[in-house]
Design a protein around this motif. Structure first.
Motif, PDB file in Angstrom:
ATOM      1  N   ASP A 126     -46.885 114.207  36.272  1.00  0.00           N
ATOM      2  CA  ASP A 126     -46.587 113.513  35.029  1.00  0.00           C
ATOM      3  C   ASP A 126     -45.519 112.490  35.334  1.00  0.00           C
ATOM      4  N   ARG A 161     -46.053 118.489  37.029  1.00  0.00           N
ATOM      5  CA  ARG A 161     -45.982 119.138  35.737  1.00  0.00           C
ATOM      6  C   ARG A 161     -46.341 120.612  35.877  1.00  0.00           C
ATOM      7  N   ALA A 215     -50.067 123.300  29.507  1.00  0.00           N
ATOM      8  CA  ALA A 215     -48.886 122.599  30.004  1.00  0.00           C
ATOM      9  C   ALA A 215     -47.646 123.331  29.510  1.00  0.00           C
ATOM     10  N   ASP A 273     -43.576 123.037  28.695  1.00  0.00           N
ATOM     11  CA  ASP A 273     -42.428 122.173  28.450  1.00  0.00           C
ATOM     12  C   ASP A 273     -41.201 122.775  29.126  1.00  0.00           C
TER      13      ASP A 273
END
Length: 346
Positions: free
Chosen positions: A3, A8, A28, A30
């Protein structure tokens, strides 16, 4: 997956397709909040209930927890893993856990009470047949769940010298050697009769291990000697403040990277337990709601900052921020994941 030039983080979520699961979900992660965002799902094999990544992170392996029993390989490419070849039979029933070790995928087969080794090819795919099956034997006093062996977990020890298999049906942990594709028992360590060991987690010091017992809601603290391949129980601690009238069904266990805390999940109570490590003993600090129903498995983010719970019956994965001083998890949020069974990070 990158990313903006930065890799990522992804999470892979296993599930029970027979109960409405979507197969393997890719999400994904965070880095700041711990939140998950589902990116894709693949349903190439039935009941991919437990997952493991290759050391390089480019292959994802899964059991197919069915009566016939199989293991499958996926290449991790983009946002959707790609199935590589057909599933390989494990010559055992109900494989419920797997790990990657010394060029093999190892499966713990709950139904048949055995452990299987399947060779991995140079490209990460699976060879067509199992190279060896180690059949457990024995029973325990808790009927009907201990009428025979039920291998529930298999994994290498931190030194890489040994493989340990945890058997709920025989109240024991087997320390094994893997040579030429075959597993042989080095030692079998008996735990308290009727405790029903389910999963084992090593302390970061490599000298202690914690065995979560499903039939008695406790954790057994053990000393581990990687030179001799010996496991010695030294203490046993409840994971609940009050013992329930019936079975509690503890499930997952993880240890903090700094070795100060142990977390467990208990399905029958829908709680997470925080235990503080005190030399060769554990102390129950508190229990907190798991954020859903029937927490089947726990996973800790590589950073150690977030704890993830696969809530099978409520069909979600809940994440918690971990207080670094107290070890107490604080709920952050959840993502829908029907019949969720495990979470791994890559």
């Amino acid at each position: 997956m990158t990313d903006g030039g930065r890799r990522r983080q992804r999470a892979f979520i296993g599930s029970f397709t027979a109960a409405g699961g979507l197969g393997i979900l890719t999400a994904a992660v965070d880095d700041e909040s711990g939140a998950l965002t589902v990116l894709s799902s693949v349903d190439g094999v039935p009941d991919p209930s437990y997952l493991a990544l290759s050391p390089a992170g480019d292959m994802l392996y899964t059991v197919s927890e069915t009566a016939d029993g199989a293991v499958a390989a996926y290449r991790v490419k983009g946002d959707k893993p790609e199935l590589v070849g057909p599933p390989v039979p494990v010559d055992g029933s109900g494989p419920t856990h797997l790990s990657v070790h010394a060029g093999h995928v190892l499966t713990a087969n709950y139904g048949s009470g055995s452990v299987t080794a399947v060779p991995v090819a140079a490209d990460g795919s699976l060879e067509g047949t199992a190279s060896g099956v180690l059949q457990h034997s024995g029973s325990g006093p808790h009927t009907p769940r201990q009428q025979g062996p039920h291998a529930h977990q298999v994994q290498p020890d931190p030194s890489g010298r040994w493989v340990v298999s945890v058997d709920l049906g025989t109240d024991s942990v087997r320390v094994c050697a893997l040579r030429d594709g075959a597993l042989t028992v080095h030692r079998e360590i008996a735990l308290r009769p009727g405790s029903g060991p389910r999963h084992l987690a090593f302390h970061p010091d490599g000298e202690h291990a914690y065995v979560l017992n499903e039939l008695a809601p406790t954790v057994t603290v053990c000393r581990w000697d990687s030179v001799d391949g010996t496991l010695r129980p030294v203490d046993e601690t409840p994971v609940l403040p009050i013992a329930p009238d019936g079975d509690a069904y503890p499930s997952g266990i993880v240890v903090s990277p700094d070795g100060r805390f142990v977390w467990t999940a208990t399905r029958g109570q829908n709680v997470l337990s925080v235990l503080a490590v005190d030399a060769e003993a554990l102390r129950l600090v508190v229990t907190v709601p798991c954020g859903g129903a029937w927490p089947r498995e726990l996973a800790l983010a590589p950073s150690g900052r977030f704890l993830y719970v696969a809530n099978e019956r409520s069909g979600d994965v809940t994440w918690f921020a971990v207080d670094p001083d107290t070890g107490i998890p604080r709920r952050g949020g959840s993502v829908e994941a029907p019949a969720a069974s495990c979470v791994v990070f890559g």
